[in-house]
Design an enzyme around this catalytic site. Structure first.
Site, mmCIF file in Angstrom:
data_model
loop_
_atom_site.group_PDB
_atom_site.id
_atom_site.type_symbol
_atom_site.label_atom_id
_atom_site.label_comp_id
_atom_site.label_asym_id
_atom_site.label_seq_id
_atom_site.Cartn_x
_atom_site.Cartn_y
_atom_site.Cartn_z
ATOM 1 N N ARG A 46 -0.904 7.610 -14.311
ATOM 2 C CA ARG A 46 -1.495 6.499 -13.575
ATOM 3 C C ARG A 46 -2.992 6.666 -13.311
ATOM 4 N NH1 ARG A 46 3.207 4.829 -9.139
ATOM 5 N NH2 ARG A 46 4.836 4.431 -10.690
ATOM 6 N N ASP A 148 3.357 -2.992 4.023
ATOM 7 C CA ASP A 148 3.307 -1.908 3.043
ATOM 8 C C ASP A 148 1.915 -1.305 3.066
ATOM 9 O OD1 ASP A 148 5.421 -1.146 0.679
ATOM 10 O OD2 ASP A 148 3.372 -0.591 0.123
#
Length: 281
Positions: A46, A148
């Site tokens: 990533r 979140d």
């Protein structure tokens, strides 16, 4: 492509143990996330994209960039990439059965009913709850908060647009009442109906920091996220969240999670479902 006047060719960069330890410390400091050695390949996969974006030759250079005061936006991007956001509609259906059978009948005789879906990822959990409340509560006012730490998944959640295959767990009645099938350029997708989306608020909340003023909730869900926390962080996060739970409210964790040893202020009602301990009510 040039860097400092010279040709720059990017190739995937390996992650040294020293660099991994720096990343692990950063993730823990920012979000309380306890990265295991097994996450090294995830980080490489990533973060290599960010190294390529900035034409950097090592993860140490990227970490140095993240430490700069003006890199706050990039720091959030890096954190987004470290968080794993696995979720689904009506995941762990027993919890929804519990709400429908044990909690919502009492809510029909009360005032406003509020639910907080913490660590809500891309929105499937809060929208599942919202569909349930819309179907069961009639004219009783209700609202759902989804929060979140990843800004990218919150964007997806607010849009409420998902690939059609993600609709499979949604009961057919709810699918027909509360979802719209995409056509034309949106073929192969569905969108949560506006009437549901408008009842769900999404906010960025870092559970590893003091919470903003969000009021109190009849139900709090903190599901399938504590597996990434150390024992100390679990205790701190739950302690931080408890003032937001009503005196007779319910606190739900994932089926593979437990609050045993995390707090003595909640008592197990049934597996993964907790209420306030009687001496703390």
């Amino acid at each position: 492509m040039e860097r400092n006047g010279a040709e720059f060719r990017f190739s995937a960069t390996s992650l040294t143990q020293a660099e991994f330890e720096r990343i692990k410390a950063l993730a823990f400091r920012l979000a309380g996330i306890n990265l295991s050695q097994a996450k090294k390949s995830l980080i490489v996969g990533r973060w290599n994209r960010r190294l390529q974006h900035y034409r950097l030759g090592s993860f140490s250079e990227y970490l140095d960039l993240l430490s700069q005061p003006e890199a706050r936006g990039e720091l959030q991007t890096a954190l987004n990439l470290l968080t794993t956001n696995e979720t689904n509609y009506f995941r762990e259906r027993q919890h929804f059965d519990f709400l429908r059978e044990r909690v919502l009948p009492k809510a029909r005789q009360q005032g406003r009913f509020r639910v907080w879906s913490a660590a809500c990822s891309s929105g499937e959990e809060p929208y599942s709850i919202a569909m349930l409340l819309a179907a069961e509560l009639g004219n009783v006012p209700w609202e759902v908060l989804g929060s979140d730490i990843s800004t990218s998944v919150l964007t997806t959640a607010r849009d409420g647009i998902y690939a059609m295959e993600r609709a499979r767990p949604i009961p057919q009645e709810y699918l027909h009442r509360y979802c719209l099938k995409g056509t034309g350029p949106q073929a192969g997708t569905f969108r949560v109906d506006r009437a549901i989306r408008e009842r769900v608020q999404f906010r960025y909340i870092n559970l590893n920091e003091p919470l903003p003023d969000i009021g109190v909730f009849d139900v709090i869900l903190l599901r399938n996220v504590m597996i990434y926390f150390s024992a100390e962080t679990k205790s701190q996060v739950v302690t931080r969240m408890l003032p937001a739970l009503t005196a007779d409210g319910h606190f739900l964790v994932g089926h593979c999670e437990t609050l045993n040893g995390v707090t003595d202020r909640l008592a197990m009602s049934t597996a993964s479902i907790y209420t306030r301990a009687s001496r703390c009510a």
